[in-house]
Design a protein around this motif. Structure first.
Motif: not given
Length: 129
Positions: A54-83
Motif C-alpha cells: 500500500g506504500g505506507g511502510a517504507i524501509y531503508y538500509a542504514d547505508s542509504v538512509e537520507g540519500r535514496f528514496t523509494i516510491s511506487r506508481d500504481y497506474a504504471k505498476n512500477t517502483v522507483y528508487l531515486q538515488m
C-alpha cells in the motif's frame, strides 16, 4: 507469469544521482511488497529499500538512509528508487524483487532475499571516484 524489469543503471560520478525503475507485469501490483537489493562480486544480496503493497511502510538500509528514496506508481505498476549523493560504495548490480504480501512485521525481515520468489534481471550502477 510474474515479471520484473529493472532499468536505469549507468555510470555516474561521486555525488551524482540516478533513478532506477522496476516495471512489473503478471501480478496484482497493489498486493505486492517490492524491495530493491544490490550485489557486488563475491558478496550476497544486500537489502537496500522496501515499500509495502500500500506504500505506507517504507524501509531503508542504514547505508542509504537520507540519500535514496523509494516510491511506487500504481497506474504504471512500477517502483522507483531515486538515488542521490551517490558514493563509490554504492557501486553494484541492483535488483528488484517482489513478494505477494502487504508488508513486514519487523524492521529486518524485508532484507532477507530468501523471502522473495520473484526477481528482476538486475541493472548495473557504477559510481566513479
Amino acid at each position: 507469469e510474474v515479471q520484473l524489469q529493472a532499468s536505469g543503471g549507468g555510470l555516474v560520478q561521486t555525488g551524482g544521482s540516478l533513478s532506477l525503475s522496476c516495471a512489473t507485469s503478471g501480478l496484482s501490483f497493489a498486493d505486492y511488497a517490492i524491495t530493491w537489493f544490490r550485489q557486488t562480486p563475491g558478496s550476497g544480496r544486500e537489502g537496500v529499500s522496501s515499500i509495502s503493497s500500500g506504500g505506507g511502510a517504507i524501509y531503508y538500509a542504514d547505508s542509504v538512509e537520507g540519500r535514496f528514496t523509494i516510491s511506487r506508481d500504481y497506474a504504471k505498476n512500477t517502483v522507483y528508487l531515486q538515488m542521490n549523493s551517490l558514493k563509490p560504495e554504492d557501486t553494484a548490480v541492483y535488483y528488484c524483487a517482489a513478494v505477494g504480501m502487504s508488508g513486514w512485521s519487523t524492521n529486518d525481515e524485508w532484507k532477507k532475499s530468501i523471502y522473495y520468489p520473484n526477481w528482476g534481471q538486475g541493472t548495473l550502477v557504477t559510481v566513479s571516484s
